[in-house]
Motif scaffolding. Structure first.
Motif, PDB file in Angstrom:
ATOM      1  N   TYR A 148      32.467   1.720  54.372  1.00  0.00           N
ATOM      2  CA  TYR A 148      32.600   1.564  55.828  1.00  0.00           C
ATOM      3  C   TYR A 148      33.688   2.495  56.364  1.00  0.00           C
ATOM      4  CZ  TYR A 148      33.782  -0.551  60.325  1.00  0.00           C
ATOM      5  OH  TYR A 148      34.054  -0.744  61.660  1.00  0.00           O
ATOM      6  N   GLY A 176      33.216   3.825  60.262  1.00  0.00           N
ATOM      7  CA  GLY A 176      33.101   2.509  60.885  1.00  0.00           C
ATOM      8  C   GLY A 176      32.093   2.476  62.013  1.00  0.00           C
ATOM      9  N   LEU A 178      26.048   3.567  61.707  1.00  0.00           N
ATOM     10  CA  LEU A 178      26.869   3.339  60.519  1.00  0.00           C
ATOM     11  C   LEU A 178      26.057   3.574  59.251  1.00  0.00           C
ATOM     12  CD1 LEU A 178      29.452   2.355  59.104  1.00  0.00           C
ATOM     13  CD2 LEU A 178      28.559   0.025  59.319  1.00  0.00           C
TER      14      LEU A 178
END
Length: 229
Positions: A167, A172, A184
């Motif tokens: 992530y 993010g 993402l």
């Protein structure tokens, strides 16, 4: 130690939020019995209803933002969750995402952790609308076109898991009104992340035709429902 951060963006969901938080509590209990630490955060995004009080009743920590953008709310929630779990290695930390109008199954977190430990960096879970919200013909169509054991691999923020290290490397969630989940996953894929599609922990989400974002899942349900009008 493996840990899971659960992030739930909330925008005026007092009617459906209790069901969501109750289901997360049940999934949390299953995961914690297996030795997994779970931290949940509800992000109150420009809420004007009783959502904050409901989250307090369930003992779920909250933060408040006024973005009125689900991407911004998810991003803020992850920041807070990672702050709470900052002592842990991001490679051993999982971020589980759902929506306030959704109900997760009891194995939701434990299943994602199992896939994480097997090497998955991203889990694309399936989502189905609440059949109580649909016309009978729509329900029949859904059952005829969605077959258990054959996940479609679509990206849904209501059932999305990602390793924290991936992530962060992917940048993010972006602070956009919609499709922050798709962006993402695209960024994670570009990094070479291991992505797994699964329907073993399917999430039930609202079948309403007007959602909290301009498009999102409600737009998909609305477009399908138009076939049966």
């Amino acid at each position: 130690m493996t840990a899971v951060a659960v992030v739930v963006p909330v925008h005026d969901e007092e009617e459906l939020l209790p069901g969501c938080l109750a289901s997360i509590a049940a999934a949390r209990e299953v995961a914690e019995r297996a030795g997994v630490r779970v931290e949940a955060v509800a992000v109150l995004d420009a809420c004007t209803d009783r959502s904050a009080a409901i989250a307090r009743d369930f003992g779920v920590p909250t933060i408040e933002v006024a973005a009125a953008r689900v991407g911004a709310a998810r991003r803020a929630g992850v920041v807070e969750a990672l702050r709470r779990l900052r002592a842990l290695d991001p490679a051993e930390l999982w971020i589980a995402n759902t929506d306030a109008d959704s109900v997760v199954p009891a194995n939701w977190l434990s299943h994602q952790v199992t896939l994480m430990r097997a090497g998955s960096d991203v889990v694309l879970g399936t989502v189905r609308p609440d059949f109580a919200d649909l016309a009978p013909a729509h329900v029949a169509y859904w059952r005829a076109t969605h077959h258990r054991g054959r996940p479609n691999g679509n990206t849904h923020g209501a059932n999305l898991g990602v390793r924290a290290s991936v992530y962060l490397a992917a940048g993010g969630f972006t602070e956009v009104p919609e499709h922050e989940d798709v962006r993402l996953v695209q960024a994670a894929r570009a990094l070479g992340a291991t992505i797994t599609a699964s329907d073993a922990a399917e999430v039930v989400t609202s079948g309403r035709l007007e959602g909290r974002t301009p498009g999102g899942y409600a737009a998909f349900v609305r477009a399908t429902a138009a076939q049966f009008a």
